[in-house]
Design a protein around this motif. Structure first.
Motif, mmCIF file in Angstrom:
data_model
loop_
_atom_site.group_PDB
_atom_site.id
_atom_site.type_symbol
_atom_site.label_atom_id
_atom_site.label_comp_id
_atom_site.label_asym_id
_atom_site.label_seq_id
_atom_site.Cartn_x
_atom_site.Cartn_y
_atom_site.Cartn_z
ATOM 1 N N THR A 1 -1.501 8.777 8.544
ATOM 2 C CA THR A 1 -0.165 8.386 8.086
ATOM 3 C C THR A 1 0.668 9.629 7.808
ATOM 4 N N LEU A 2 1.974 9.400 7.788
ATOM 5 C CA LEU A 2 2.926 10.465 7.485
ATOM 6 C C LEU A 2 4.136 9.803 6.850
ATOM 7 N N HIS A 3 4.769 10.478 5.902
ATOM 8 C CA HIS A 3 5.949 9.916 5.236
ATOM 9 C C HIS A 3 7.206 10.350 5.976
ATOM 10 N N THR A 4 7.642 9.530 6.933
ATOM 11 C CA THR A 4 8.900 9.777 7.642
ATOM 12 C C THR A 4 9.635 8.452 7.786
ATOM 13 N N ASN A 5 10.928 8.520 8.127
ATOM 14 C CA ASN A 5 11.739 7.311 8.200
ATOM 15 C C ASN A 5 11.578 6.561 9.514
ATOM 16 N N ASP A 6 11.379 7.276 10.618
ATOM 17 C CA ASP A 6 11.255 6.603 11.913
ATOM 18 C C ASP A 6 10.319 7.392 12.811
ATOM 19 N N THR A 7 10.086 6.852 13.989
ATOM 20 C CA THR A 7 9.103 7.447 14.892
ATOM 21 C C THR A 7 9.566 8.795 15.446
ATOM 22 N N ILE A 8 10.823 8.876 15.852
ATOM 23 C CA ILE A 8 11.309 10.101 16.486
ATOM 24 C C ILE A 8 11.331 11.265 15.501
#
Length: 722
Positions: A418-425
């Motif tokens: 997992t990673l804490h980001t808003n979207d895939t790109i």
């Protein structure tokens, strides 16, 4: 000659002399009685009722009361805290209209009357009562155990809660003074109720006068009960700290602990966190229900297109799949569901977690211990020597962990994390910022998902939205995507506690890292180019597409998911979802860059007050800006999604969707990075701080000077260009 002895109820002397005679009063003064009223009644020289009649005769506004504990209203008691009653020697009896009847040892004490009126918010009807009777009833009725039993009667004790490890306290411990059994029962009742209501967290927090217990259910906090502050901040918090094996004497430092319990025959864990706050230690209890880890992949309820993509990726023998999203979006449950699909007798599955929240049968789980030198990176190095087929990493937090994870993905292992980001790109850019070279990123990545959890419509009471109330832009997007052109809204029934919402569902954005995407990543293309390529080729199924699918199926309410509808993405995406490698569409050209300065800059004004919009339009157009208007929060978010402005001015209080919701939608759902200025007449610092934390860049108080707005917009644009 010494001064004559004075009673604590010296005000009573005239009434006592008229009822019992001066000689009786003089005798009690000579005996140095503390309370004249109690002394006269106990010596048999007068009855309480006769003394009361004498008081009423001299003070017509004061009645006499000789209350019995069973006659006193609980509502009245709840209006005045115990400490105030003790200080004023007063006891609330009952609520009469807009007044509160109170028994007092001294009904003529103006300071006490003022305190009681201010705290209860009602006019006080004072009655005289013998001081000893007042003190006895206060002690009896405000006894903490009595309060607890009253709470237990109201909320119920639910299923039995048993502590499986850590310290246990039984009735003997309570009798010896270690702890009171009623407090233990209250803590158990709160936990049992939370489990019964499928809450994920329990919050216990305090203010100046009370303690509040709240449950997080389906992502939202709900107030469950209010406790007297002396009960919540002391015994209840201490009991929970003992359950989690924390230091009850240390109230100045944050502490974290765990407990293992059994509720209704089901074993589960508690993760307890305490935080010293201004009015006492705030406690948050995370409920770790092992049933969450046993969710099958099919039970996630993913939409059909997303399920197909997941299945294709999980059939790979090597590479990396990343599950991203904000805290609380269900990433861990998705990972565990994937592991349940991947595990088999022929597969060696190892997880590296911090902490291990759920035990998975047939899987080797390793706990990170930073204090003992077992970091993610250290454990991963050892895991690679354990001949793993599948490696699950709880979270990629730093460059060292990322480097080892990508090396594992390139050398014959299937890695999920997992990673804490808003979207895939944006995940690709985040990994590059961590220091992962582009030549590793492309070959190692198989897929990236970004997910959100939203509340689901209650299937028993949801109703179709009439055609006249539907949003034309949404219907057009549904039609273009080949979906049903209708959607539903909440109504409310007994099953959903009249909210119209029951449970939650996943919205997922899915990026297949196809060969063209790998090549673009290797070239170092920016996020804009990667998104356009992904949409045009079908490799990227945007969050908006999944949102529209759920909406057309009647699973979610439009107001719940509006922030995730980026209709530009839906229009730009390939009409079908072919295999990404077969796509041949050419990415559209990037939009032309707007001219610098005010001229050509587009400002979107989002305010339900037409006079404010007219004023702002006039001053901004005079300064050279192009202006668009939105009549409420929902309209503003739709316009921002359809065509991103250079700056957004948003009102705080609006119908349909308030300013906070718009800011969350722009920053979270749309992922936009233009400046946002909030307009508000709310001068509370908390509200302003909340907006700034959510992503607003500035705020302007109403009423405002037009020149100030122009200056703030120009300054915000300058900051974003730096």
């Amino acid at each position: 000659m010494s001064a004559a002895h004075r009673f604590k109820d010296e005000w009573l002397v005239p009434a006592a002399e008229s009822a019992a005679g001066s000689a009786a009063v003089a005798a009690q003064r000579a005996a140095a009685a503390e309370s004249l009223g109690d002394a006269l009644v106990e010596s048999g020289q007068i009855t309480g009722a006769a003394l009361g009649r004498a008081v009423t005769s001299l003070h017509p506004t004061v009645d006499y009361a000789e209350p019995d504990g069973e006659e006193i209203e609980k509502m009245a008691l709840s209006l005045v805290p115990e400490r105030v009653c003790r200080r004023a020697r007063a006891l609330p009896l009952k609520v009469v209209g807009e007044s509160l009847q109170v028994a007092m040892a001294n009904p003529l004490d103006l300071d006490a009357l003022a305190d009681l009126e201010a705290i209860s918010g009602r006019a006080i009807a004072a009655c005289y009562c013998l001081p000893k009777r007042v003190d006895a009833l206060v002690k009896e009725l405000y006894n903490p155990d009595a309060v607890i039993f009253d709470l237990l009667d109201r909320v119920g004790e639910g299923q039995e809660v048993e502590i499986l490890d850590g310290p246990k306290l039984d009735e003997e411990d309570a009798a010896s003074g270690a702890f009171r059994a009623p407090v233990m029962r209250l803590a158990n009742a709160i936990i049992s109720k939370a489990v019964g209501m499928h809450a994920s967290d329990i919050h216990i927090e305090h203010d100046e006068r009370s303690s509040l217990v709240r449950f997080r259910i389906d992502g939202d906090l709900r107030g469950i009960m209010t406790l007297p502050r002396h009960l919540g901040v002391g015994p209840l918090v201490s009991r929970i700290k003992i359950m989690a094996d924390l230091d009850i004497a240390d109230r100045r430092r944050p502490q974290d602990g765990r407990a293992k319990i059994r509720v209704g025959g089901i074993e589960m864990g508690l993760r307890v966190s305490t935080l010293p706050a201004h009015f006492g230690e705030k406690v948050v209890i995370r409920i770790l229900d092992p049933r969450s880890a046993q969710v099958s992949f099919e039970a996630l309820g993913l939409s059909e297109p997303v399920t197909k993509r997941f299945n294709a990726v999980m059939s790979a023998s090597q590479g990396m799949m990343l599950v991203t999203g904000p805290t609380g979006s269900g990433k861990t449950t998705t990972l565990y569901s994937a592991l349940n699909r991947l595990k088999s007798k022929a597969t060696n599955v190892i997880t590296v977690e911090d902490p291990i929240e759920y035990k998975l049968e047939g899987i080797n789980q390793v706990q990170v211990q930073e204090k003992q030198g077992l970091s993610f990176a250290t454990v991963l190095r050892s895991v690679l020597r354990q001949d793993p087929d599948v490696i699950m990493i709880g979270e990629i937090r730093d460059q060292e962990t990322a480097d080892i994870a990508f090396q594992a993905a390139l050398t014959g292992h299937f890695v999920i994390s997992t990673l804490h980001t808003n979207d895939t790109i944006s995940t690709i850019a985040r990994l590059a910022d961590m220091g992962i070279e582009p030549f590793k990123l492309g070959p190692a990545l198989l897929a990236i998902t970004a997910q959100r959890l939203v509340r689901r419509l209650c299937p028993k009471c949801r109703e179709s939205v009439p055609a006249a109330d539907t949003d034309p832009a949404i219907l057009a997007a549904m039609k273009a995507a080949g979906l049903s052109t209708s959607y539903c809204r909440p109504k409310g029934c007994e099953s959903c506690a009249q909210t119209g919402l029951l449970g939650r569902c996943l919205l997922i954005e899915f990026l297949d890292v196809t060969k063209p995407m790998k090549e673009a990543i290797g070239r170092g293309d920016d996020e804009h180019k990667l998104r356009e390529l992904g949409l045009a080729s079908g490799a990227l199924r945007p969050l908006s597409a999944d949102t529209l699918t759920r909406l057309s199926q009647g699973e979610v309410d439009l107001s719940e998911v509006y922030a995730y509808l980026r209709l530009d993405d839906v229009r730009a995406a390939a009409p079908a979802v072919p295999a990404p490698a077969e796509a041949s569409a050419v990415p559209p050209a990037a939009p032309a860059k707007r001219a610098a300065g005010a001229y050509g800059r587009r400002v979107l004004i989002c305010d339900d007050d037409v006079s404010i919009r007219v004023l702002l339009r006039a001053v901004l157009e005079k300064a050279g800006y192009t202006v668009a208007e939105a009549v409420d929060g929902r309209d503003g978010l739709a316009q921002a999604a359809a065509s991103a402005p250079d700056a957004l001015i948003v009102d705080l209080h609006m119908p349909n969707l308030d300013g906070h919701g718009v800011i969350r939608g722009v920053r979270g759902g749309l992922g936009s990075t233009y400046p946002i200025i909030m307009l508000t007449s709310d001068d509370e610092e908390k509200s302003q701080e909340q907006a700034l934390n959510q992503g607003a860049d500035d705020y302007i108080m109403k009423p405002f000077k037009p020149a100030l707005v122009v200056a703030r917009v120009a300054a915000a644009l300058r900051r974003f260009e730096m």
